[in-house]
Design an enzyme around this catalytic site. Structure first.
Site, PDB file in Angstrom:
ATOM      1  N   TYR A   1       0.825  -1.240   0.034  1.00  0.00           N
ATOM      2  CA  TYR A   1      -0.004  -0.067  -0.032  1.00  0.00           C
ATOM      3  C   TYR A   1       0.687   1.184   0.055  1.00  0.00           C
ATOM      4  O   TYR A   1       1.983   1.209   0.666  1.00  0.00           O
ATOM      5  CB  TYR A   1      -0.895   0.001   1.267  1.00  0.00           C
TER       6      TYR A   1
ATOM      7  N   GLY B   1     -14.302   9.826   1.752  1.00  0.00           N
ATOM      8  CA  GLY B   1     -14.452   8.551   1.500  1.00  0.00           C
ATOM      9  C   GLY B   1     -14.912   8.097  -0.154  1.00  0.00           C
ATOM     10  O   GLY B   1     -15.010   7.153  -0.602  1.00  0.00           O
TER      11      GLY B   1
ATOM     12  N   ASP C   1     -13.081   9.452  -2.902  1.00  0.00           N
ATOM     13  CA  ASP C   1     -11.928  10.086  -3.121  1.00  0.00           C
ATOM     14  C   ASP C   1     -11.733  10.854  -4.455  1.00  0.00           C
ATOM     15  O   ASP C   1     -11.445  12.062  -4.239  1.00  0.00           O
ATOM     16  CB  ASP C   1     -10.809   9.052  -3.210  1.00  0.00           C
TER      17      ASP C   1
ATOM     18  N   TRP D   1     -15.485   6.538  -7.902  1.00  0.00           N
ATOM     19  CA  TRP D   1     -16.613   7.254  -7.127  1.00  0.00           C
ATOM     20  C   TRP D   1     -17.050   8.287  -8.347  1.00  0.00           C
ATOM     21  O   TRP D   1     -17.694   9.042  -7.872  1.00  0.00           O
ATOM     22  CB  TRP D   1     -16.363   7.916  -6.156  1.00  0.00           C
TER      23      TRP D   1
ATOM     24  N   GLU E   1     -15.543  -4.340  -5.027  1.00  0.00           N
ATOM     25  CA  GLU E   1     -15.543  -3.106  -4.373  1.00  0.00           C
ATOM     26  C   GLU E   1     -16.578  -2.360  -4.618  1.00  0.00           C
ATOM     27  O   GLU E   1     -17.296  -1.638  -3.733  1.00  0.00           O
ATOM     28  CB  GLU E   1     -14.195  -2.557  -4.432  1.00  0.00           C
TER      29      GLU E   1
HETATM   30  C1  DGY Z   1      -7.184   4.697  -0.986  1.00  0.00           C
HETATM   31  O1  DGY Z   1      -5.871   4.586  -0.749  1.00  0.00           O
HETATM   32  O2  DGY Z   1      -7.533   4.364  -1.985  1.00  0.00           O
HETATM   33  C2  DGY Z   1      -7.934   5.289   0.142  1.00  0.00           C
HETATM   34  O3  DGY Z   1      -9.244   5.520  -0.432  1.00  0.00           O
HETATM   35  C3  DGY Z   1      -7.436   6.372   0.996  1.00  0.00           C
HETATM   36  O4  DGY Z   1      -7.966   6.222   1.965  1.00  0.00           O
END
Ligand code: DGY
Length: 428
Positions: A87, A167, A169, A356, A399
């Site tokens: 990540y 949330g 993004d 989104w 997701e």
């Molecule tokens: C991401 O890394 O995509 C997240 O939404 C950030 O919180």
């Protein structure tokens, strides 16, 4: 569904298996690889699903998150419980200097909302009620933090200072405000998200550059939350975020009344009343729904997203805006095969695949369905639940989903999708 009973059993079994495999011991990661830590609103919404399986574990999910609340009251958006290379941006980028590293921003405050669902639905009230009661002062502290740090002029509405806080993004709602965020001095970096998910389904590099500039700006301010609001070029009031906060305040007040915490109840009742009254300032006549307000630019944003429909979950029953929102939802329903798109497909900026900017999300649908049920539209709420179940039965636990053809997008075997399936099975 050809044999609904069979499909329901299969969905339930699979949803539970996903929640088990993403359980890292006291917290649930959203999905392996793409999101290997604990996310704030993911965990609270996952708890809604866990509650149908194991109430003790559902409460632990929330207690683990809240154990990482900052001294000023903020509950951070990510808790980095363990190291993971999969990540970006990890704890070294955030540099928040917490014993267990966390990010330095927050996320939609669904905590109060989720806790009330756990309390009201409790099968083992003797176990659930005292644990919920112990959490109430922490929820109250987070809500107080919002009022202080994100609404310094006491308007009744809080701003988000980073798109990740919403949330949602890369919502179209943020485009203009984000375009004003510079990109100088961010240095080079390697994204990890696009090694897990097709780049066409994720935010763009230009967006990421600006996301990182904001993180670096806040880090240079030592994550002093009292200073961030005025120092951020990105200050946007999201109707969805504020509706969630207002509803969580209402739910906190109800829990506090039931659990004999009158001071918390009184404070939360007045916060909910202020939030409800202030929401009306976000009504956009031209769009026929609520819209974001760009606080730095001083203008409503021309963007018809699902964020502007979420006030359904906060408005008092009988509120004059309810019928217009229900009509907007019916219009969106007619424009897609699967409700509810995260952005209006009639807008040329709609993108059926990109995160989104168009796809549907079961967690957003869950909140919309809650709002519909609150206003007596039980059948419309049940239709959303049934469609969500049929979608997952056909396409898997993605997701998010393409609202036009129903294909699964983004991460796979996703925890909050599994949690919403368990919840929808009780509603449909
Ligand atoms: C991401 O890394 O995509 C997240 O939404 C950030 O919180």
């Amino acid at each position: 569904m050809t044999n609904p009973a069979l499909d329901e059993d299969r969905l339930r079994t699979e949803a539970r298996a996903i929640l088990r495999e993403n359980d890292l011991g006291g917290y649930t990661i959203p999905t392996k690889g793409l999101y290997p830590f604990q996310w704030n609103w993911d965990s609270c919404l996952v708890a809604l699903g866990l509650a149908h399986v194991d109430e003790d574990r559902a409460l632990t999910e929330i207690e683990t998150l809240v154990a990482h609340q900052w001294p000023d009251g903020m509950v951070p958006h990510i808790v980095f419980h363990a190291d993971h290379e999969t990540y970006f941006p990890g704890p070294d980028v955030w540099g928040t200097a917490r014993a267990t590293p966390t990010s330095g921003i927050t996320q939609p405050p669904v905590l109060g909302y989720a806790l009330r669902r756990l309390l009201d639905g409790a099968r083992d009230g003797a176990m659930v009620a005292p644990r919920v009661a112990a959490l109430l002062p922490k929820v109250a502290a987070w809500h107080r933090w919002f009022a202080n740090a994100r609404d310094p002029e006491a308007t009744g509405l809080v701003a988000i200072l980073h798109p990740w806080e919403s949330g949602r993004d890369n919502a179209i709602d943020w485009d203009d405000a984000l375009a004003r965020v510079p990109t100088d001095g961010i240095g080079s970096y390697v994204r990890r998200d696009t090694t897990h998910v097709d780049a066409a389904q994720r935010p763009t590099k230009e967006e990421y550059d600006r996301y990182l500039w904001l993180v670096q700006r806040f880090r240079r301010l030592g994550w002093n939350q009292a200073a961030l609001h005025d120092a951020s070029p990105f200050r946007v009031v999201d109707p969805g975020f504020n509706a969630i906060l207002t509803r969580s305040a209402e739910d906190l007040a109800a829990m506090a009344r039931a659990l004999d915490a009158p001071e918390i109840a009184a404070e939360a009742e007045s916060q909910a009343a202020r939030g409800r009254a202030a929401l009306d300032g976000l009504w956009h006549d031209g769009l026929g729904q609520y819209a974001a307000y760009d606080r730095a630019a001083g203008a409503l944003v021309e963007s018809a997203s699902i964020g502007g429909l979420l006030p359904l979950m906060a408005l008092e029953p009988g509120h004059p805006r309810v019928d217009a929102l229900v009509a907007r939802l019916a219009g969106l329903r007619a424009a897609v095969s699967h409700p509810v798109p995260s952005h209006d497909p009639a807008d040329p900026r709609f993108d059926r695949l990109r995160y989104w900017r168009g796809p549907l999300w079961l967690i957003a649908n869950r909140l919309v369905a809650d709002g519909l049920a609150r206003h007596g539209r039980a059948e419309a709420a049940a239709e959303i639940a049934r469609d969500g179940l049929a979608l997952v039965a056909r396409s898997g636990f993605g997701e998010y989903f393409d609202p036009l053809d129903g294909r699964a997008l983004g991460g796979k075997r996703f925890s909050w999708t599994a949690a919403m399936v368990l919840d929808f099975l009780e509603m449909a």
